[in-house]
Design an enzyme around this catalytic site. Sequence first.
Site, PDB file in Angstrom:
ATOM      1  N   LYS A  44       0.906  -1.236   0.057  1.00 38.27           N
ATOM      2  CA  LYS A  44      -0.010  -0.142  -0.012  1.00 38.27           C
ATOM      3  C   LYS A  44       0.793   1.328   0.034  1.00 38.27           C
ATOM      4  O   LYS A  44       0.352   2.253   0.095  1.00 38.27           O
ATOM      5  CB  LYS A  44      -1.005  -0.107   1.487  1.00 38.27           C
ATOM      6  CG  LYS A  44      -2.046  -1.011   1.140  1.00 38.27           C
ATOM      7  CD  LYS A  44      -3.125  -0.620   1.939  1.00 38.27           C
ATOM      8  CE  LYS A  44      -2.990  -0.392   3.459  1.00 38.27           C
ATOM      9  NZ  LYS A  44      -4.009  -0.068   4.623  1.00 38.27           N
ATOM     10  N   LYS A  46       2.722   2.090   2.624  1.00 39.13           N
ATOM     11  CA  LYS A  46       2.608   2.716   3.915  1.00 39.13           C
ATOM     12  C   LYS A  46       3.499   1.991   4.873  1.00 39.13           C
ATOM     13  O   LYS A  46       3.889   0.791   4.652  1.00 39.13           O
ATOM     14  CB  LYS A  46       1.021   2.404   4.788  1.00 39.13           C
ATOM     15  CG  LYS A  46       0.170   3.312   3.946  1.00 39.13           C
ATOM     16  CD  LYS A  46      -1.046   3.308   5.187  1.00 39.13           C
ATOM     17  CE  LYS A  46      -1.952   4.576   5.284  1.00 39.13           C
ATOM     18  NZ  LYS A  46      -3.120   4.339   6.105  1.00 39.13           N
TER      19      LYS A  46
HETATM   20  N1  C2G Z   1     -10.511   7.339   8.893  1.00 45.31           N
HETATM   21  C1  C2G Z   1     -11.424   8.060   9.527  1.00 45.31           C
HETATM   22  N2  C2G Z   1     -10.936   9.572   9.760  1.00 45.31           N
HETATM   23  C2  C2G Z   1      -9.703   9.826  10.046  1.00 45.31           C
HETATM   24  C3  C2G Z   1      -8.649   8.677   9.790  1.00 45.31           C
HETATM   25  C4  C2G Z   1      -9.189   7.690   9.174  1.00 45.31           C
HETATM   26  O1  C2G Z   1     -12.698   7.919   9.605  1.00 45.31           O
HETATM   27  N3  C2G Z   1      -9.513  10.983  10.344  1.00 45.31           N
HETATM   28  C5  C2G Z   1     -10.956   5.760   8.638  1.00 45.31           C
HETATM   29  C6  C2G Z   1     -10.544   5.638   7.209  1.00 45.31           C
HETATM   30  O2  C2G Z   1     -11.294   6.284   6.213  1.00 45.31           O
HETATM   31  C7  C2G Z   1     -10.393   4.280   7.058  1.00 45.31           C
HETATM   32  C8  C2G Z   1     -10.123   3.725   8.706  1.00 45.31           C
HETATM   33  O3  C2G Z   1     -10.448   4.891   9.505  1.00 45.31           O
HETATM   34  O4  C2G Z   1     -11.896   3.506   7.078  1.00 45.31           O
HETATM   35  C9  C2G Z   1      -8.846   3.090   8.896  1.00 45.31           C
HETATM   36  O5  C2G Z   1      -7.909   4.133   8.365  1.00 45.31           O
HETATM   37  P1  C2G Z   1      -6.471   3.804   7.867  1.00 45.31           P
HETATM   38  O6  C2G Z   1      -5.733   3.037   8.768  1.00 45.31           O
HETATM   39  O7  C2G Z   1      -5.848   4.995   7.154  1.00 45.31           O
HETATM   40  O8  C2G Z   1      -6.816   2.761   6.572  1.00 45.31           O
HETATM   41  P2  C2G Z   1      -6.256   2.644   5.211  1.00 45.31           P
HETATM   42  O9  C2G Z   1      -4.796   2.894   5.257  1.00 45.31           O
HETATM   43  O10 C2G Z   1      -7.227   3.832   4.298  1.00 45.31           O
HETATM   44  O11 C2G Z   1      -6.535   1.292   4.900  1.00 45.31           O
HETATM   45  O12 C2G Z   1      -8.315  -2.252   1.991  1.00 45.31           O
HETATM   46  C10 C2G Z   1      -8.271  -1.120   2.447  1.00 45.31           C
HETATM   47  C11 C2G Z   1      -7.021  -0.567   3.198  1.00 45.31           C
HETATM   48  O13 C2G Z   1      -6.593  -1.495   4.174  1.00 45.31           O
HETATM   49  C12 C2G Z   1      -7.783   0.660   3.985  1.00 45.31           C
END
Ligand code: C2G
Length: 148
Positions: A44, A46
């Site tokens: 990803k 990350k």
């Molecule tokens: N999120 C949120 N508000 C934020 C930050 C994050 O609602 N201020 C939500 C994101 O939209 C996501 C969840 O928290 O639904 C987890 O965020 P991340 O860990 O950044 O997820 P991501 O890296 O986008 O991984 O297969 C899909 C991926 O694994 C999603």
Amino acid sequence: MKRVLTYGTFDLLHYGHIRLLKRAKELGDYLIVALSTDEFNSIKGKKAYHSYETRKKMLEAIRYVDLVIPEENWEQKINDIKEYKVDITVMGGDWKGSDKFEYLRNYCELIYLDRTEGISTTQIKKALKLQDAVNGLEQIPEPGSKKT
Ligand code: C2G
């Protein structure tokens, strides 16, 4: 029993994540979090601060979370939905309309919840870096002052 599924890295865990998990759980009775493994995070693009095992323990300590499973690739979602009999897949709004999720509508309900504004891991890291810089400046003796 209505079963809800969501995906993410959840690092550094913050209030935006907690709000997402709380609202996801409120949509059903059982919440499964598919947590990105360290290897999948590399795919990803990350780099999590905490390891998968630590992030898993932290999520398991959250009252809204019932089960944490590994997210190892983009392709596992249909299997996850079938294996865990998922009724609803939930993601934050930043994923709205994504081709990585829209096809799941053929297998379960798909709901996007508004992101929590004003907080993100990137913002936290920037604020900490800035604080370190300010602290570093404060250590520099004023010009002309005695060396301590
Ligand atoms: N999120 C949120 N508000 C934020 C930050 C994050 O609602 N201020 C939500 C994101 O939209 C996501 C969840 O928290 O639904 C987890 O965020 P991340 O860990 O950044 O997820 P991501 O890296 O986008 O991984 O297969 C899909 C991926 O694994 C999603």
